[in-house]
Enzyme design. Structure first.
Site, PDB file in Angstrom:
ATOM      1  CG  HIS A 173      -0.830   2.342  -4.377  1.00  0.00           C
ATOM      2  ND1 HIS A 173      -0.948   2.236  -5.733  1.00  0.00           N
ATOM      3  CD2 HIS A 173      -1.416   1.225  -3.876  1.00  0.00           C
ATOM      4  CE1 HIS A 173      -1.566   1.104  -6.042  1.00  0.00           C
ATOM      5  NE2 HIS A 173      -1.862   0.477  -4.944  1.00  0.00           N
ATOM      6  CG  HIS A 208     -51.083  12.619  -7.771  1.00  0.00           C
ATOM      7  ND1 HIS A 208     -50.812  13.927  -8.057  1.00  0.00           N
ATOM      8  CD2 HIS A 208     -49.883  11.972  -7.827  1.00  0.00           C
ATOM      9  CE1 HIS A 208     -49.513  14.064  -8.274  1.00  0.00           C
ATOM     10  NE2 HIS A 208     -48.927  12.895  -8.143  1.00  0.00           N
ATOM     11  CD  GLN A 233      -2.846   0.834  -0.087  1.00  0.00           C
ATOM     12  OE1 GLN A 233      -3.380  -0.243  -0.310  1.00  0.00           O
ATOM     13  NE2 GLN A 233      -2.933   1.848  -0.929  1.00  0.00           N
ATOM     14  CD  GLU A 244      -8.815   1.696  -1.645  1.00  0.00           C
ATOM     15  OE1 GLU A 244      -7.853   2.226  -1.060  1.00  0.00           O
ATOM     16  OE2 GLU A 244      -8.891   1.622  -2.890  1.00  0.00           O
ATOM     17  CG  HIS A 245      -7.492  -2.400  -0.169  1.00  0.00           C
ATOM     18  ND1 HIS A 245      -6.961  -1.169  -0.501  1.00  0.00           N
ATOM     19  CD2 HIS A 245      -7.892  -2.970  -1.339  1.00  0.00           C
ATOM     20  CE1 HIS A 245      -7.039  -1.004  -1.815  1.00  0.00           C
ATOM     21  NE2 HIS A 245      -7.606  -2.074  -2.352  1.00  0.00           N
TER      22      HIS A 245
END
Lengths: 429, 429
Positions: free
Chosen positions: B261, B418, B258, B325-326
């Site tokens: 990145h 209606h 990670q 996220e993960h």
């Protein structure tokens, strides 16, 4: 005499302009709306009390609706209406309950199991406008899927009347669908309360529900700050696609049921048959006279449009380009035509499926994408109240099967550490 | 020596501050981004050419990738990499193909049939960043569900290199998933091209894909104008939840995958076992030395956090509050723990399921909600590429069964027209 603005055989290149919705400038509202949002974020309940005095003209000691108020509301409503709401709730539940996905374990390769599970969004907020009509039906449309999804905290905000009360039908419907955090707060301050939380109101992760331009603008602004919202908003709209088998009286009634919503409601009639449009104009003229909301309907009809097209293929293309929130297909070949519609929120087929049955009680949801958003957005469903989490579990064999693939791809993307996370395990097998 | 900032038994009331993500100020970018968006909206291809010279340092006669370039890319890539991409594509297809919902006709009451159908969004755009790594894996993750969903027009934009080319793996992957509208356009000008359309590029209804802060800001701005986007963006992140059965070397490798990145990547380690954190620190120190992207990883690790908690219940609460996220669960009771996770994008169970298998090839999607958005958002799936249209058809009997209910509810909401849309039909039965 009502005469919808009529376009006969318009050229395809002019469709885009013809189908253009009015644009609404929310930018000029932004400064005002931001001020209220910031105030509530910083000053919590005190700011909310101030705005309730300012905008709703009433002083409230507490915002939360009490159990006693719920009981009073139940006593106040007629049994007929309570039964009607219960029938509608049952149908909505039946339809939405089928939207719950089951977990399916998928073995993509031997030893690699992947699956996906729907989990209810823990905290959601529902906004129900006050104003001229108490939209208790929207509570069913949002509260029932929230309950099916398994949302743990559902907050409802709606503006109080001058007596500091909510309409009994709103309280009855909320109670029926199991919502027990009901607050008498409306407008931008309600969106702020749910987005940021205050001393009395818990922050939520997603906000649902219709509202005026201020509420819409507030939802857009908090969305930029990371709070999810149901969908972008615009004025409600109907498109009726009718051939010579349609009943002009029914079509006019459907157009009026949209027109009465608000002066900015969009009404569109598309037909292969010019005579039908004349007949509908006559019916509109007759029927509109009897409406309580006649003035509103007349205003909406002023910018309504009727379009005569050459044939049904052209009609389908036009309707797909418009991407109506509600599409009524009053044609002999209704089901065949419906198969070819790719852009619409909800579709009503045949002569006995008026939009209003879907608005209230047939079971489908009435919170739908307006303004052409049906090209990319769906209406509200149980999906709107869940997140889908993916899972994977690899055995040693599974990692052995996929390891080299991952190593190659990671190396090609120049991401060594991604590769290493596999390599270090492969060495250990 | 690497030492993740470590918090031992932090008090629950401090969690929110502890788990806070860095905030990114996109407001200051907005003026620059708006200028590019407006320019492209007004001047189309000419503006795009200008920005390609300015930002990518190359002059392009045409943006569109040719068939010849695709063939060259195929010839240039190694067979091993092509096979790896094919294996990954197969797994992604297998997993996503099960997400296609079937139409189920539901009779909510006798004579009232309601159903829902998924229809592919007709026109979608995919953005694939250039820069240091050619993210061809993202093309699989977006292009395969788009193809399964039945999207008719899929546009792909990615920035050209100094020679005016795209990486061959990008072209190979795009071709593999059936994308034939590939344009060498990057940054804000790519988002503008897809959102508004130009002489060469068709406007799309929804835009997907990662990007830098300018691209993210551009996506936010066009979203406000009615173009749907996949989800809000933030830096990528991983949370590892590990007990004493975890392997410190594996955990360190996952954290580093990670960290490489970007300097802003978020890395979080939660454990019931303090010794494990010490061991992971040692492993990080050893493993990071060998990385090409060592400097990036070290920067990310500087603001990484390790948290020691009292027991697994507390760990689960903390992880749910973070909404990663993960989420990697390297614990003996991984499956039991996973059942109790309500907020996460994608979950990896056990010691042999590193995040990188999900990033590339196991079958699950890697486009996932960051920044805590997993509390309300799902990762990309086939759902992201479809709208679900609802339908209803009532027989005369059906309208007779539900008519009175609709009339009562419409009247109670003060909406005569209606009610009339039902009444006029009931009279005609």
């Amino acid at each position: 005499m009502i005469d919808m603005e009529t376009y006969v055989y318009p050229d395809k290149k002019d469709w885009k302009a013809l189908l253009q919705r009015p644009t609404f400038d929310t930018v000029t509202l932004q400064e005002k709306v931001k001020a209220v949002l910031n105030d509530v974020q910083q000053n919590g309940d005190a700011a909310i009390k101030k705005y309730i005095v300012q905008f709703d003209g009433v002083e409230l000691g507490v915002f939360a609706v009490t159990g006693k108020e719920i009981e009073e509301a139940k006593a106040e409503l007629s049994n007929e209406l309570k039964e009607a709401i219960q029938i509608a709730a049952n149908n909505i539940h039946t339809f939405h309950n089928k939207q719950v996905g089951e977990v399916e374990m998928i073995e993509t390769m031997p030893g690699i199991k992947c699956w996906r599970k729907s989990v209810g969004i823990e905290k959601v907020g529902l906004y129900i406008p006050g104003g001229t009509a108490p939209l208790f039906s929207t509570i069913l449309m949002l509260g029932i899927p929230a309950s099916i999804a398994g949302c743990k905290q559902v907050v409802l905000c709606s503006p109080p009347d001058k007596e500091g009360k909510l309409h009994p039908a709103i309280l009855f419907a909320a109670n029926l669908v199991g919502i027990n955090r009901i607050y008498k707060i409306g407008g931008v301050q309600a969106i702020a309360a749910m987005a940021y939380g205050t001393e009395t109101i818990d922050q939520v992760y997603k906000i649902f529900g219709p509202g005026n331009q201020y509420v819409t603008c507030a939802k857009q602004l908090v969305q930029q700050q990371g709070i999810a919202i149901d969908m972008p908003a615009g004025p409600s709209e109907v498109c009726v696609l009718a051939d010579e088998t349609a009943n002009a009286g029914f079509v006019a009634a459907d157009l009026l049921s949209q027109a009465e919503h608000g002066a900015d409601s969009q009404v569109l009639l598309v037909s292969t048959n010019e005579q039908l449009i004349n007949d509908v104009n006559k019916e509109l003229d007759k029927q509109v006279q009897l409406l309580h909301r006649k003035e509103t309907a007349l205003q909406a009809l002023q910018h309504s449009k009727a379009i005569v097209v050459n044939n049904i293929d052209e009609a389908i293309d036009l309707v797909n380009e418009y991407a109506a929130e509600h599409l009524i297909i009053s044609c002999e070949q209704d089901e065949v035509i419906a198969e070819r519609i790719i852009n619409a929120g909800s579709i009503f087929l045949g002569n006995y499926s008026p939009e209003s049955v879907g608005d209230y009680a047939s079971g489908t949801n009435h919170t739908l994408p307006t303004n052409g958003f049906a090209k990319a957005y769906s209406g509200v469903s149980v999906d709107s109240f869940v997140k889908k989490i993916t899972y994977q579990k690899l055995t040693k064999e599974g990692l052995n099967n996929i390891g080299a693939t991952v190593e190659l791809m990671a190396a090609a993307e120049g991401l060594d550490a991604h590769k290493n996370a596999v390599s270090i395990r492969l060495k250990n097998l």
